[in-house]
Design a protein around this motif. Structure first.
Motif, PDB file in Angstrom:
ATOM      1  N   SER A 138       0.944  -1.175  -0.206  1.00 49.78           N
ATOM      2  CA  SER A 138      -0.221  -0.021  -0.434  1.00 49.78           C
ATOM      3  C   SER A 138       0.902   1.170  -0.166  1.00 49.78           C
ATOM      4  O   SER A 138       0.370   2.439   0.425  1.00 49.78           O
ATOM      5  CB  SER A 138      -0.685   0.605   1.291  1.00 49.78           C
ATOM      6  OG  SER A 138      -0.101   0.216   2.233  1.00 49.78           O
ATOM      7  N   HIS A 139       2.122   0.709  -0.274  1.00 50.94           N
ATOM      8  CA  HIS A 139       3.001   2.072  -0.072  1.00 50.94           C
ATOM      9  C   HIS A 139       3.760   2.913  -1.432  1.00 50.94           C
ATOM     10  O   HIS A 139       3.402   3.543  -1.962  1.00 50.94           O
ATOM     11  CB  HIS A 139       3.905   2.223   1.492  1.00 50.94           C
ATOM     12  CG  HIS A 139       5.229   3.657   1.171  1.00 50.94           C
ATOM     13  ND1 HIS A 139       6.426   3.324   0.341  1.00 50.94           N
ATOM     14  CD2 HIS A 139       5.304   4.556   1.413  1.00 50.94           C
ATOM     15  CE1 HIS A 139       7.187   4.255   0.782  1.00 50.94           C
ATOM     16  NE2 HIS A 139       6.499   5.050   1.487  1.00 50.94           N
TER      17      HIS A 139
ATOM     18  N   SER B  36       7.971  -2.059   5.807  1.00 45.57           N
ATOM     19  CA  SER B  36       6.448  -2.375   6.609  1.00 45.57           C
ATOM     20  C   SER B  36       6.119  -3.290   6.925  1.00 45.57           C
ATOM     21  O   SER B  36       6.364  -4.591   5.964  1.00 45.57           O
ATOM     22  CB  SER B  36       5.553  -1.404   5.784  1.00 45.57           C
ATOM     23  OG  SER B  36       5.548   0.202   5.961  1.00 45.57           O
TER      24      SER B  36
ATOM     25  N   GLU C 111      -3.815  -4.778   7.573  1.00 44.65           N
ATOM     26  CA  GLU C 111      -3.154  -3.771   8.346  1.00 44.65           C
ATOM     27  C   GLU C 111      -1.601  -3.488   8.621  1.00 44.65           C
ATOM     28  O   GLU C 111      -0.848  -4.463   8.666  1.00 44.65           O
ATOM     29  CB  GLU C 111      -3.967  -3.609  10.259  1.00 44.65           C
ATOM     30  CG  GLU C 111      -3.293  -2.857  10.762  1.00 44.65           C
ATOM     31  CD  GLU C 111      -3.689  -3.063  12.580  1.00 44.65           C
ATOM     32  OE1 GLU C 111      -3.364  -2.089  13.280  1.00 44.65           O
ATOM     33  OE2 GLU C 111      -3.917  -4.560  13.037  1.00 44.65           O
ATOM     34  N   ALA C 112      -0.990  -1.793   8.777  1.00 45.44           N
ATOM     35  CA  ALA C 112       0.049  -1.564   8.329  1.00 45.44           C
ATOM     36  C   ALA C 112       0.408  -1.658   9.612  1.00 45.44           C
ATOM     37  O   ALA C 112      -0.141  -1.320  10.512  1.00 45.44           O
ATOM     38  CB  ALA C 112      -0.396  -0.495   7.254  1.00 45.44           C
TER      39      ALA C 112
ATOM     40  N   ASN D  20       3.888  -1.098  10.321  1.00 46.50           N
ATOM     41  CA  ASN D  20       4.777   0.011  10.805  1.00 46.50           C
ATOM     42  C   ASN D  20       4.954   1.219   9.162  1.00 46.50           C
ATOM     43  O   ASN D  20       4.855  -0.034   8.608  1.00 46.50           O
ATOM     44  CB  ASN D  20       6.125  -0.871  10.799  1.00 46.50           C
ATOM     45  CG  ASN D  20       6.493  -1.978  10.334  1.00 46.50           C
ATOM     46  OD1 ASN D  20       6.030  -2.583  10.066  1.00 46.50           O
ATOM     47  ND2 ASN D  20       8.044  -1.087  10.142  1.00 46.50           N
ATOM     48  N   LEU D  21       4.932   2.425   9.752  1.00 45.63           N
ATOM     49  CA  LEU D  21       5.670   3.280   8.465  1.00 45.63           C
ATOM     50  C   LEU D  21       6.877   2.725   7.619  1.00 45.63           C
ATOM     51  O   LEU D  21       7.257   1.717   8.302  1.00 45.63           O
ATOM     52  CB  LEU D  21       5.976   4.515   8.222  1.00 45.63           C
ATOM     53  CG  LEU D  21       4.887   5.699   9.774  1.00 45.63           C
ATOM     54  CD1 LEU D  21       5.216   5.862  10.325  1.00 45.63           C
ATOM     55  CD2 LEU D  21       3.623   5.471   8.290  1.00 45.63           C
ATOM     56  N   PRO D  22       6.746   3.133   6.343  1.00 49.04           N
ATOM     57  CA  PRO D  22       6.605   4.713   5.636  1.00 49.04           C
ATOM     58  C   PRO D  22       4.600   4.093   4.821  1.00 49.04           C
ATOM     59  O   PRO D  22       4.211   4.667   4.839  1.00 49.04           O
ATOM     60  CB  PRO D  22       7.085   4.437   4.295  1.00 49.04           C
ATOM     61  CG  PRO D  22       7.993   3.118   4.067  1.00 49.04           C
ATOM     62  CD  PRO D  22       8.078   2.350   5.684  1.00 49.04           C
ATOM     63  N   ALA D  23       4.455   2.656   5.444  1.00 50.77           N
ATOM     64  CA  ALA D  23       2.569   2.317   4.653  1.00 50.77           C
ATOM     65  C   ALA D  23       2.020   2.447   5.752  1.00 50.77           C
ATOM     66  O   ALA D  23       2.735   2.214   7.620  1.00 50.77           O
ATOM     67  CB  ALA D  23       2.827   0.909   4.537  1.00 50.77           C
ATOM     68  N   ASP D  24       0.749   3.315   5.343  1.00 50.10           N
ATOM     69  CA  ASP D  24       0.233   3.564   6.589  1.00 50.10           C
ATOM     70  C   ASP D  24      -1.222   3.614   5.886  1.00 50.10           C
ATOM     71  O   ASP D  24      -2.200   4.016   6.622  1.00 50.10           O
ATOM     72  CB  ASP D  24      -0.055   4.992   6.832  1.00 50.10           C
ATOM     73  CG  ASP D  24      -0.399   6.299   5.872  1.00 50.10           C
ATOM     74  OD1 ASP D  24      -0.356   5.708   4.725  1.00 50.10           O
ATOM     75  OD2 ASP D  24      -0.008   7.437   5.905  1.00 50.10           O
ATOM     76  N   GLU D  25      -1.268   2.701   4.916  1.00 43.93           N
ATOM     77  CA  GLU D  25      -3.068   2.269   4.426  1.00 43.93           C
ATOM     78  C   GLU D  25      -2.911   0.742   4.488  1.00 43.93           C
ATOM     79  O   GLU D  25      -1.975   0.037   4.415  1.00 43.93           O
ATOM     80  CB  GLU D  25      -2.880   2.662   2.737  1.00 43.93           C
ATOM     81  CG  GLU D  25      -3.048   3.795   3.160  1.00 43.93           C
ATOM     82  CD  GLU D  25      -4.338   4.571   4.029  1.00 43.93           C
ATOM     83  OE1 GLU D  25      -5.613   4.540   3.147  1.00 43.93           O
ATOM     84  OE2 GLU D  25      -4.867   5.942   3.940  1.00 43.93           O
TER      85      GLU D  25
END
Ligand code: FES
Length: 103
Positions: A45-46, A68, A76-77, A79-84
């Motif tokens: 998703s990133h 991520s 569910e994501a 950890n960053l960098p993915a947040d979606e």
């Protein structure tokens, strides 16, 4: 209307393994977590990374590009960098067949 499509066989996806399948031009990551099959979007998703090239561990998949991690059951994501979250697909297992529902 949507229907289930056979995408793989249980016998080709041992516990702790994952693979990408394509249905209706959607790339889907199948993963076997301790005998339970999960299906989520294969595309991170990133950015443009195929999660099937990543790493599976303890019910999570780690993106090979920026690291991520995603919960394979919920998408569910974690950890960053993915947040979606990843799209999660409904699946069912009939005998040796793994079927995915495209909606
Ligand atoms: S492409 Fe997956 S974390 Fe960046």
């Amino acid at each position: 209307m949507s229907e289930y499509t056979k995408v793989a066989s249980l016998s080709e996806l041992s516990s702790g393994e994952m693979k990408m399948v394509t249905v209706d031009e959607e790339d889907i990551l199948l993963a076997n977590v301790d005998g339970t099959i999960h299906a989520v979007s294969d595309l991170c998703s990133h950015a443009d990374a195929s999660l099937s090239d990543g790493y599976i561990e303890e019910g999570e998949v780690e993106c090979p590009l920026h690291g991520s991690r995603f919960n394979l059951a919920t998408g569910e994501a974690l950890n960053l960098p993915a947040d979606e979250p990843l799209k999660v697909y409904e699946i069912k297992v009939e005998g040796d067949d793994i079927l995915v529902r495209i909606t």
